[in-house]
Design an enzyme around this catalytic site. Structure first.
Site, PDB file in Angstrom:
ATOM      1  N   ASN A   1      13.069  -1.307  -2.511  1.00 46.04           N
ATOM      2  CA  ASN A   1      13.672  -0.208  -1.742  1.00 46.04           C
ATOM      3  C   ASN A   1      13.004  -0.050  -0.385  1.00 46.04           C
ATOM      4  O   ASN A   1      13.674   0.195   0.628  1.00 46.04           O
ATOM      5  CB  ASN A   1      13.567   1.099  -2.524  1.00 46.04           C
ATOM      6  CG  ASN A   1      14.630   1.220  -3.614  1.00 46.04           C
ATOM      7  OD1 ASN A   1      15.702   0.647  -3.502  1.00 46.04           O
ATOM      8  ND2 ASN A   1      14.320   1.953  -4.680  1.00 46.04           N
TER       9      ASN A   1
ATOM     10  N   ASP B   1      20.078  -0.641  -5.105  1.00 45.27           N
ATOM     11  CA  ASP B   1      21.247  -0.359  -5.946  1.00 45.27           C
ATOM     12  C   ASP B   1      21.906  -1.650  -6.424  1.00 45.27           C
ATOM     13  O   ASP B   1      22.355  -1.754  -7.576  1.00 45.27           O
ATOM     14  CB  ASP B   1      22.266   0.473  -5.170  1.00 45.27           C
ATOM     15  CG  ASP B   1      21.777   1.894  -4.921  1.00 45.27           C
ATOM     16  OD1 ASP B   1      20.798   2.314  -5.575  1.00 45.27           O
ATOM     17  OD2 ASP B   1      22.368   2.593  -4.073  1.00 45.27           O
TER      18      ASP B   1
ATOM     19  N   GLU C   1      14.373   2.773 -12.459  1.00 47.57           N
ATOM     20  CA  GLU C   1      14.510   1.330 -12.675  1.00 47.57           C
ATOM     21  C   GLU C   1      14.230   0.935 -14.115  1.00 47.57           C
ATOM     22  O   GLU C   1      14.009  -0.241 -14.413  1.00 47.57           O
ATOM     23  CB  GLU C   1      13.566   0.565 -11.736  1.00 47.57           C
ATOM     24  CG  GLU C   1      12.082   0.723 -12.026  1.00 47.57           C
ATOM     25  CD  GLU C   1      11.460   1.940 -11.348  1.00 47.57           C
ATOM     26  OE1 GLU C   1      10.226   1.969 -11.215  1.00 47.57           O
ATOM     27  OE2 GLU C   1      12.220   2.849 -10.942  1.00 47.57           O
TER      28      GLU C   1
END
Length: 375
Positions: free
Chosen positions: A256, A265, A291
């Site tokens: 990220n 995503d 996650e």
């Protein structure tokens, strides 16, 4: 050749046949009246004319029956053929009236009985048309009789009979129109209510889907997994074992931070798709949060559970993502444990979490099976 009707059409065809058979009772009564009138000498005609009434009735009704049985009536604007059947019945009863003699005044009520069979099908306009046809036919009959057989029957009496018939048909037309309009209103309300029910069912389905599904990955969410896992544990046989795997995507925060949340995503969605395609139909995979993912395998031994998760781990390690640079791959760590019928789900999740902790501390990108010595 007509097409085979579907189930809904077949249902309506069966209903039309029921109405048709019900109408035949009226014809049978008419045949009986003809026979009795001829037997007692009140039928003004020969035996051949008696036979012609019955033959015409049977012939016309056989035609309608064949049209319905062959599904040819489905090609018509009105598959029930209500208007056609009423017109035929009016013409046949007028033919009978020509030879009814003294019984004519009694038999005029059959006109009204004929219109009753269309009370749920005919519009106000149709009622008026058929009532007018009955009055024209009967009026023409008494006019021709007065012209060709003067004095055979009181013309004044015939006119009174025509007037009585007109009054009855007028009242029946008003009643039939009212019933038809009332039926249409009820049908409209029923359709509206049915549409609202369908909408509510759709909304309930959407709410149920939102309550049990993770929006990003399309997998079951944590709440649904816990409920379904508990249910499956309740249904376990004494010798059965379930496989539980708690999975964490390695260094997901780094993905990220380096490549953006869109890339993160895509990785989550990629793992979800891979897990769905790798597992059996009866296995359950869910997003546990962030996650983390959780998998429940049915009828699984420790060896089979480890082998399955190793295949999944290896496949994920070589999976390519469009949002990541070429050569950049992701990995996962998994903690595994086996569930027995007497086990507690929370305890088993804690055991799998301890095994996952061991997998991370041992270098990540690996699967660890929980052993009792870890407790």
């Amino acid at each position: 050749m007509s097409e085979a009707p579907d189930s809904k059409t077949a249902k309506f065809q069966a209903l039309r046949l029921q109405r048709f058979y019900l109408a035949q009772i009226n014809y049978l009564i008419t045949y009986l009246v003809i026979g009795v009138a001829w037997a007692v000498g009140h039928y003004q005609g020969s035996a051949w004319l008696v036979f012609s009434h019955i033959l015409l009735g049977l012939g016309t009704q056989l035609v309608f029956l064949l049209l319905i049985r062959s599904n040819w009536n489905l090609r018509l604007k009105d598959p029930s053929m209500t208007n056609a059947q009423i017109v035929v019945a009016i013409l046949l009863i007028t033919y009978l009236q020509a030879f009814a003699g003294p019984l004519r005044g009694t038999l005029i009520m059959i006109y009204a009985n004929i219109l009753v069979f269309g009370i749920f099908q005919l519009s106000r306009r149709d009622f008026h048309i058929h009532s007018g046809l009955a009055l024209v036919c009967f009026g023409l009959l008494i006019t021709l009789e007065h012209y060709f057989k003067p004095g055979a029957r009181s013309f004044t009496l015939s006119l009174v009979e025509w007037f009585v018939l007109a009054c009855f048909l007028f009242c029946l037309s008003l009643t039939g129109s009212y019933i038809r309009e009332l039926r249409e209103r009820l049908q409209q309300r029923h359709n509206t209510l049915q549409a609202h029910q369908e909408t509510l069912r759709g909304m309930m389905g959407q709410l149920q889907n939102l309550a049990t599904t993770d929006a990003l990955t399309g997998l079951a969410n944590r709440r649904h997994f816990l409920t379904e896992a508990q249910r499956r544990m309740t249904l376990m046989r004494p010798s059965q074992q379930l496989g539980l795997a708690l999975i964490d995507l390695d260094h997901f925060k780094r993905i990220n931070d380096l490549y953006g949340h869109a890339a993160g995503d895509e990785v989550l969605q990629g793992f979800a798709e891979l897990a769905r395609n790798s597992l059996r139909d009866g296995d359950l995979v869910a997003r546990f949060g962030g996650e983390e993912f959780v998998i429940l395998l049915g009828d699984s031994s420790p060896e089979a559970l480890l082998q399955c998760m190793e295949r999944l781990r290896t496949a994920f390690a070589v999976l390519n993502f469009d949002a990541l640079p070429a050569g950049v791959h992701c990995s996962l760590s998994a903690g595994l444990c086996v569930i027995c019928p007497e086990d507690d789900l929370e305890v088993c999740l804690n055991d799998a979490d301890q095994a996952l902790y061991l997998a991370k501390n041992s270098g990540r990108n690996r699967c660890e099976l929980h052993q009792p010595s870890y407790a």
